[in-house]
Design a protein around this motif. Structure first.
Motif, mmCIF file in Angstrom:
data_model
loop_
_atom_site.group_PDB
_atom_site.id
_atom_site.type_symbol
_atom_site.label_atom_id
_atom_site.label_comp_id
_atom_site.label_asym_id
_atom_site.label_seq_id
_atom_site.Cartn_x
_atom_site.Cartn_y
_atom_site.Cartn_z
ATOM 1 N N LEU A 1 0.832 -1.193 0.000
ATOM 2 C CA LEU A 1 0.000 0.000 0.000
ATOM 3 C C LEU A 1 0.870 1.248 0.000
ATOM 4 C CD1 LEU A 1 -2.746 1.488 0.450
ATOM 5 C CD2 LEU A 1 -2.353 1.159 2.908
ATOM 6 N N MET A 2 0.520 2.213 -0.855
ATOM 7 C CA MET A 2 1.163 3.524 -0.836
ATOM 8 C C MET A 2 0.119 4.577 -0.472
ATOM 9 S SD MET A 2 4.090 3.900 -3.760
ATOM 10 C CE MET A 2 3.041 3.590 -5.170
ATOM 11 N N ILE A 3 0.538 5.517 0.364
ATOM 12 C CA ILE A 3 -0.316 6.603 0.818
ATOM 13 C C ILE A 3 0.384 7.919 0.500
ATOM 14 C CG2 ILE A 3 -1.384 7.690 2.831
ATOM 15 C CD1 ILE A 3 -2.698 5.114 2.028
ATOM 16 N N GLY A 4 -0.382 8.924 0.089
ATOM 17 C CA GLY A 4 0.212 10.222 -0.202
ATOM 18 C C GLY A 4 -0.852 11.216 -0.625
ATOM 19 N N ASN A 5 -0.395 12.391 -1.077
ATOM 20 C CA ASN A 5 -1.328 13.376 -1.616
ATOM 21 C C ASN A 5 -1.955 12.825 -2.897
ATOM 22 O OD1 ASN A 5 -1.138 15.864 0.107
ATOM 23 N ND2 ASN A 5 1.036 15.554 -0.324
ATOM 24 N N VAL A 6 -3.180 13.177 -3.167
ATOM 25 C CA VAL A 6 -3.921 12.643 -4.307
ATOM 26 C C VAL A 6 -3.239 13.064 -5.607
ATOM 27 C CG1 VAL A 6 -6.143 12.641 -5.493
ATOM 28 C CG2 VAL A 6 -6.062 12.660 -2.992
ATOM 29 N N VAL A 7 -3.024 12.081 -6.512
ATOM 30 C CA VAL A 7 -2.395 12.371 -7.799
ATOM 31 C C VAL A 7 -3.430 12.980 -8.736
ATOM 32 C CG1 VAL A 7 -0.684 10.550 -7.532
ATOM 33 C CG2 VAL A 7 -2.858 10.018 -8.617
ATOM 34 N N ASP A 8 -2.936 13.730 -9.728
ATOM 35 C CA ASP A 8 -3.844 14.425 -10.638
ATOM 36 C C ASP A 8 -4.606 13.463 -11.538
ATOM 37 O OD1 ASP A 8 -3.045 16.857 -9.598
ATOM 38 O OD2 ASP A 8 -1.405 17.082 -11.032
ATOM 39 N N GLU A 9 -3.938 12.406 -11.990
ATOM 40 C CA GLU A 9 -4.557 11.484 -12.950
ATOM 41 C C GLU A 9 -4.799 10.142 -12.282
ATOM 42 O OE1 GLU A 9 -3.672 9.524 -17.354
ATOM 43 O OE2 GLU A 9 -2.389 11.113 -16.553
ATOM 44 N N THR B 1 4.648 8.663 -5.494
ATOM 45 C CA THR B 1 6.022 8.450 -5.044
ATOM 46 C C THR B 1 6.018 7.800 -3.671
ATOM 47 O OG1 THR B 1 6.770 10.389 -6.260
ATOM 48 C CG2 THR B 1 8.211 9.575 -4.509
ATOM 49 N N PRO B 2 6.745 6.676 -3.495
ATOM 50 C CA PRO B 2 6.789 6.052 -2.170
ATOM 51 C C PRO B 2 7.390 7.006 -1.143
ATOM 52 C CG PRO B 2 7.649 4.558 -3.850
ATOM 53 C CD PRO B 2 7.502 5.896 -4.494
ATOM 54 N N GLN B 3 6.766 7.101 0.012
ATOM 55 C CA GLN B 3 7.249 7.939 1.097
ATOM 56 C C GLN B 3 7.155 7.188 2.410
ATOM 57 O OE1 GLN B 3 4.636 11.478 0.029
ATOM 58 N NE2 GLN B 3 6.485 12.535 0.684
ATOM 59 N N LEU B 4 8.060 7.507 3.325
ATOM 60 C CA LEU B 4 8.094 6.800 4.600
ATOM 61 C C LEU B 4 6.875 7.133 5.444
ATOM 62 C CD1 LEU B 4 11.133 6.021 6.741
ATOM 63 C CD2 LEU B 4 9.211 7.138 7.845
ATOM 64 N N GLY C 1 -4.624 10.217 -0.583
ATOM 65 C CA GLY C 1 -4.730 9.232 -1.648
ATOM 66 C C GLY C 1 -4.186 7.878 -1.230
ATOM 67 N N ALA C 2 -4.832 6.816 -1.684
ATOM 68 C CA ALA C 2 -4.395 5.444 -1.427
ATOM 69 C C ALA C 2 -4.200 4.734 -2.761
ATOM 70 C CB ALA C 2 -5.410 4.696 -0.577
ATOM 71 N N TYR C 3 -3.117 3.944 -2.881
ATOM 72 C CA TYR C 3 -2.779 3.261 -4.140
ATOM 73 C C TYR C 3 -2.358 1.834 -3.816
ATOM 74 C CZ TYR C 3 -0.209 2.174 -8.471
ATOM 75 O OH TYR C 3 0.248 1.605 -9.634
ATOM 76 N N LEU C 4 -2.967 0.866 -4.520
ATOM 77 C CA LEU C 4 -2.679 -0.545 -4.296
ATOM 78 C C LEU C 4 -2.771 -1.289 -5.616
ATOM 79 C CD1 LEU C 4 -2.225 -2.803 -2.087
ATOM 80 C CD2 LEU C 4 -4.705 -3.159 -2.192
ATOM 81 N N GLU C 5 -1.787 -2.150 -5.896
ATOM 82 C CA GLU C 5 -1.813 -2.987 -7.091
ATOM 83 C C GLU C 5 -2.256 -4.398 -6.721
ATOM 84 O OE1 GLU C 5 1.910 -2.883 -9.135
ATOM 85 O OE2 GLU C 5 1.828 -0.726 -9.537
ATOM 86 N N LEU C 6 -3.174 -4.966 -7.546
ATOM 87 C CA LEU C 6 -3.651 -6.327 -7.356
ATOM 88 C C LEU C 6 -3.300 -7.137 -8.599
ATOM 89 C CD1 LEU C 6 -5.975 -4.185 -6.158
ATOM 90 C CD2 LEU C 6 -6.951 -6.332 -5.363
ATOM 91 N N TYR C 7 -2.856 -8.380 -8.379
ATOM 92 C CA TYR C 7 -2.418 -9.234 -9.489
ATOM 93 C C TYR C 7 -3.168 -10.563 -9.432
ATOM 94 C CZ TYR C 7 1.449 -6.095 -8.272
ATOM 95 O OH TYR C 7 2.198 -5.005 -7.902
ATOM 96 N N ALA C 8 -3.409 -11.136 -10.613
ATOM 97 C CA ALA C 8 -4.068 -12.440 -10.691
ATOM 98 C C ALA C 8 -3.637 -13.133 -11.967
ATOM 99 C CB ALA C 8 -5.583 -12.296 -10.650
ATOM 100 N N ALA C 9 -3.446 -14.455 -11.888
ATOM 101 C CA ALA C 9 -3.100 -15.221 -13.079
ATOM 102 C C ALA C 9 -4.217 -15.131 -14.112
ATOM 103 C CB ALA C 9 -2.824 -16.683 -12.696
ATOM 104 N N ASP C 10 -5.456 -15.138 -13.652
ATOM 105 C CA ASP C 10 -6.614 -14.973 -14.529
ATOM 106 C C ASP C 10 -7.280 -13.648 -14.169
ATOM 107 O OD1 ASP C 10 -8.839 -15.088 -16.096
ATOM 108 O OD2 ASP C 10 -9.785 -16.776 -15.025
ATOM 109 N N PRO C 11 -7.164 -12.632 -15.026
ATOM 110 C CA PRO C 11 -7.747 -11.317 -14.689
ATOM 111 C C PRO C 11 -9.232 -11.382 -14.357
ATOM 112 C CG PRO C 11 -6.318 -11.154 -16.615
ATOM 113 C CD PRO C 11 -6.464 -12.617 -16.318
ATOM 114 N N ALA C 12 -9.948 -12.354 -14.919
ATOM 115 C CA ALA C 12 -11.382 -12.449 -14.646
ATOM 116 C C ALA C 12 -11.659 -12.757 -13.181
ATOM 117 C CB ALA C 12 -12.013 -13.520 -15.532
ATOM 118 N N SER C 13 -10.678 -13.372 -12.504
ATOM 119 C CA SER C 13 -10.890 -13.729 -11.101
ATOM 120 C C SER C 13 -10.924 -12.511 -10.196
ATOM 121 C CB SER C 13 -9.799 -14.689 -10.622
ATOM 122 O OG SER C 13 -8.537 -14.032 -10.590
#
Length: 927
Positions: free
Chosen positions: A543-551, A557-560, A570-582
């Motif tokens: 999870l990354m937290i920071g000021n809200v990005v424009d787009e 940018t990662p910050q401590l 703003g909150a940003y999180l990437e999710l991954y799956a072998a099958d995107p439909a899942s």
């Protein structure tokens, strides 16, 4: 196995003249203002019970260096007050989950548990390490503890207050002593005598024993040569084991030498042979003196023998004496003690805990040549008092600076070579792991650091890092010389550094270090989990937290610990799956809370955006902070797949003061859930309440007459048997459960109530007591769910008796409020506003309105509560807060009559938020 740290030499440590130890509470730091140059020496002084002797003075000590007496100018006792250390820890503790720092409490001791695993039989050390873990748990919370098992490979944990990490490292140690397999049964002392000392007498004794029965001269000669070969092999084997052990110990002491301060080593071993190796033992003593480390040795008992060896050695006493002398020599020469451990070792660790509570720092007049690091100085310390045992180093090593002449890049290598943090330059370091978008089989690790004190001047630093896998193999490293500037350009901020590297999936140890232009060093050691993301059924990045990005959809940018200047985070999180439909059934929500475990103050569902690869989805959302006052918070994301929780991540951030928006309102810094009483079963076991439940039971179903008669007489066990005989299993289960509940067996009762309540909890008496049994076990969420379902299952038009309804609704509301689910309380209690007017129930509804931000609706309900309970502290605070929110948000002045009534209630408030209540009233009165 390759170990890069073995190729990195570290600078030796020294104690500068007049050096001062950070002062534990209760004592002043050693301060030497004498007009002469002094060197400092650490000395432990204990009585016959192992208790530190605290009233010695400088004239009580006699110090000799190389046989010549030196003047002892001062003697400062350093005492560790555990109670005071606990107070400081409570005020300064850090969460290493979020970041790792070398900024620790100043009052803690540094204690290293070291295991000489090369000289311990497999499995033999587990019991003693369990005792060691209990010893670590019993230390003061500010004590920094480290753990190392050597020779490599073995677990290493840097100095930390995280006891769990130490225990987990201990659990990885098994023991890796390699037995020597010989043709003959030759004792260790016999083998060394034959091979190293050419002792003909011992050789003849062994040959007579091992070659008995041989008659021919040729056979005896052959047997004697084989005995000599066996003795040589066994001697070389033990020499190799000793060399490995000493090398590991020496490397450990060299690493400790770059860390300032007094240290204690607790070394665990089954024995170490140092015959004819006096030079190496002296080197250990010299390194221990440089590191300011006392070496206490715990010698494990081996009388049980080795289960893998069927033949006992012929010279067990002599062999054991040889193994013991080596370790005793090391301990005595290194300001420590040898402890013989039998059984669990509890008594030994208790003694250690007592002896480690204090020591002396002696200020000794310096002489020419003391600061020549190439010379070995013999040190002897005595005390002029009976009944006092002294322990000091036998070596005297001091230098004017800790490797100050070395180049900054080499000093950086020194810092990175140590598995222990160095604190000359303050550091806070965190890490983030994501899928490498260029090569999804790799993990991209971002490292964010804050360097030096807040307000530090921008400057050039040597910066470097090394990442090792669990086998000690270097996976990534790098160094750079870079000018560092303050975080966000703020003049009151520390300096900022950010880097990224790609590694294979796995668990790593990160060592991050910096060196400034003056040679000051700082380093931290942090665990990094670079979990696999490619090909997994489901995985997430950090999870990354920071000021809200424009787009939307773009990373931040990662910050401590980001500082938020907007009215949104703003909150940003990437999710991954072998099958995107899942990922279709996946949802992500973002909470903002005061701390990692606190109830959510704000909750917002995240939106999904297309990621950089087909199998990647980005969860991102802005979260309004309008209602939050400035300060530190934690953002948490909760991930759910097809209705099932799949994980949670959190990150801290700081909300900076900002101009309020048109709809902003201050949220009180108070947690209403703290005011909710704990569950109590008292009302449910009272005779009148149970009688009412039996009446309710009779109304809802046909109860066998015999069973009801027994139940009304209080014989519930017999009533259950009557119901069962009559074939009514549901009623029988309820009555049996009631019998168990009333006799203090709620866990067993829950089984019976669960069977009787029905899948939809339509049997209300059973559901009522089932929820009570769950609440009694601390399962508030489950209890509230049962009660809510049971209330919803009541037939249309059917209401609960007046003696029962307030109890049920209050229990339900308290369970929901204790779990932070105020909105559910509103859903259930709101329809009853025009009916049941019970002060306890109304109070819960009013608090739930406030907790969910429905302030206008809270006001009439809370006024109703205070009309019958004018001194209710929670209701007073809640109504003042609600009125302030309404007045501030709408800008409508409160009528004078209502304000007078509010002030009257406030005068009765005696709670912890008294100052805040006054501020709210002042603000309301000016509108």
């Amino acid at each position: 196995m390759t170990r890069v740290v073995a190729l990195l030499f570290v600078a030796v440590a020294a104690v500068p003249a007049g050096a001062q130890e950070p002062a534990p509470p209760g004592d002043q730091p050693p301060t030497f203002r004498t007009g002469v140059d002094l060197v400092t020496i650490d000395v432990a002084a204990t009585d016959s019970r192992g208790q530190p002797v605290r009233n010695l003075r400088a004239p009580d000590f006699v110090v000799k260096v190389n046989g010549r007496e030196r003047r002892v100018v001062s003697a400062q006792h350093v005492h560790y007050d555990v109670a005071a250390m606990q107070k400081e820890f409570a005020a300064t503790r850090h969460e290493e989950t979020f970041f790792t720092t070398n900024i620790g409490p100043s009052t803690g001791r540094m204690i290293l548990i070291a295991v000489d695993q090369g000289n311990i039989r497999p499995g033999a050390v587990r019991q003693l390490l369990r005792t060691a873990a209990a010893f670590v748990d019993g230390l003061a919370p500010t004590d920094q503890v480290a753990f190392v098992a050597y020779p490599a490979p073995g677990p290493e944990v840097s100095f930390t207050t995280d006891r769990l990490r130490i225990r987990q490292a201990m659990e990885q140690v098994v023991g890796m002593q390699r037995p020597y397999h010989a043709k003959f049964n030759i004792g260790l002392s016999e083998a060394i005598a034959i091979h190293d000392r050419f002792d003909e007498t011992v050789l003849k004794t062994v040959v007579a024993r091992e070659c008995r029965g041989l008659q021919a001269v040729e056979q005896v000669d052959t047997c004697q040569r084989e005995v000599m070969s066996d003795a040589a092999g066994q001697s070389r084997h033990v020499r190799d084991e000793t060399d490995l052990s000493l090398q590991g110990l020496q490397m450990l002491l060299r690493r400790l030498a770059i860390i300032d301060g007094h240290k204690t080593i607790v070394l665990i071993s089954e024995g170490l042979v140092l015959e004819d190796l006096g030079g190496d033992a002296e080197e250990v003593a010299r390194l221990a003196a440089r590191a300011r480390a006392g070496l206490n040795v715990l010698l494990m008992d081996v009388t049980g023998g080795d289960v893998l060896t069927s033949v006992l050695p012929p010279t067990p006493a002599a062999d054991r004496a040889m193994q013991t002398r080596g370790l005793e020599d090391l301990a005595v020469m290194s300001r420590g003690t040898l402890y013989q451990v039998i059984g669990t070792g509890r008594a030994v660790f208790d003694r250690l805990a007592s002896e480690l509570s204090g020591y002396y720092v002696l200020g000794v007049e310096e002489s020419a040549g003391d600061r020549d690091e190439r010379r070995y100085h013999r040190l002897d310390v005595e005390v002029r008092r009976q009944g006092v045992t002294l322990r000091s180093h036998r070596a005297f090593v001091v230098s004017s600076a800790i490797g100050a002449s070395r180049e900054p890049r080499q000093r950086l290598v020194d810092a990175l070579s140590s598995p222990f943090s160095v604190a000359d330059v303050p550091l806070r370091v965190t890490s983030f792991a994501f899928q490498d978008h260029g090569d999804p089989s790799k993990v991209r690790v971002a490292i964010a650091a804050e360097v030096d004190q807040p307000g530090a001047t921008p400057a050039e630093y040597e910066v470097g890092y090394v990442m090792f896998d669990r086998e000690g193999v270097m996976a990534s490293s790098g160094t750079t010389k870079q000018r560092l500037t303050p975080v966000d350009g703020r003049p009151d901020a520390p300096l900022e550094f950010l880097l990224a590297t790609s590694v294979d999936p796995g668990v790593y140890t990160l060592r991050f270090g910096v060196v400034d232009a003056s040679g000051r060093r700082g380093s931290v050691v942090r665990d990094v989990n670079a979990w696999r993301t490619e090909g997994e059924e489901f995985a997430v990045g950090d999870l990354m937290i920071g000021n809200v990005v424009d787009e939307p959809g773009q990373p931040m940018t990662p910050q401590l610990e980001p500082r938020i200047h907007q009215n949104r985070v703003g909150a940003y999180l990437e999710l991954y799956a072998a099958d995107p439909a899942s990922l279709d059934g996946t949802s992500v929500s973002v909470d903002v809370a005061e701390d990692q475990n606190g109830p959510p103050l704000v909750t917002v569902p995240a939106r999904f955006y297309k990621g950089p690869r087909p199998n990647t989805v980005i969860a991102q959302t802005p979260v309004s902070t309008d209602a939050l006052p400035p300060g530190r918070y934690v953002a948490r994301v909760r991930i759910t797949r097809n209705g099932t929780p799949r994980g949670a991540l959190s990150r801290p951030f700081i909300l900076e003061p900002s101009a309020p928006s048109a709809t902003s309102a201050l949220l009180a810094p108070a947690d209403f859930t703290e005011w909710v009483p704990k569950f109590s079963r008292d009302r449910l076991v009272q005779a009148d309440f149970v009688a009412g439940i039996l009446d309710l039971l009779a109304q809802g179903t046909t109860v066998p007459a015999e069973a009801m008669t027994e139940a009304r007489a209080g014989r519930f066990g017999m009533a259950a048997l009557e119901a069962l005989t009559a074939g009514d299993e549901s009623v029988a289960a309820f009555l049996k459960g009631l019998d168990l509940f009333l006799t203090g067996q709620p866990a067993q009762a829950a089984t019976q109530f669960n069977a009787a309540a029905g899948p939809r909890r339509e049997h209300f008496p059973s559901a009522l007591y089932l929820g009570a049994s769950l609440a009694d076990a601390g399962r508030d969420a489950d209890a509230a769910g049962v009660w809510q379902l049971a209330l919803a299952s009541l037939p249309p038009g059917r209401t609960l008796p007046d003696a029962i309804a307030p109890v049920v609704y209050t229990m339900f509301a308290d369970a929901r409020l204790r779990t932070g689910q105020a909105s559910s309380v509103v859903d259930v209690l709101e329809p009853m506003k025009g009916g049941m007017r019970n002060a306890d129930v109304y109070k819960r509804l009013g608090l739930a309105y406030v907790m969910t931000g429905r302030y206008e609706e809270a006001l009439p309900v809370l006024r109703d509560v205070l009309s019958t309970a004018p001194a209710d502290q929670e209701a007073i605070f809640a109504i003042v807060l609600a009125q302030y929110q309404v007045t501030s948000r709408d800008g409508v002045p409160i009528p004078s009559g209502d304000l007078d009534e509010l002030r009257k209630h406030a005068r009765a408030y005696k709670g912890a938020q008294r100052a805040l209540v006054n501020r709210y009233l002042d603000a309301i009165g000016t509108k």
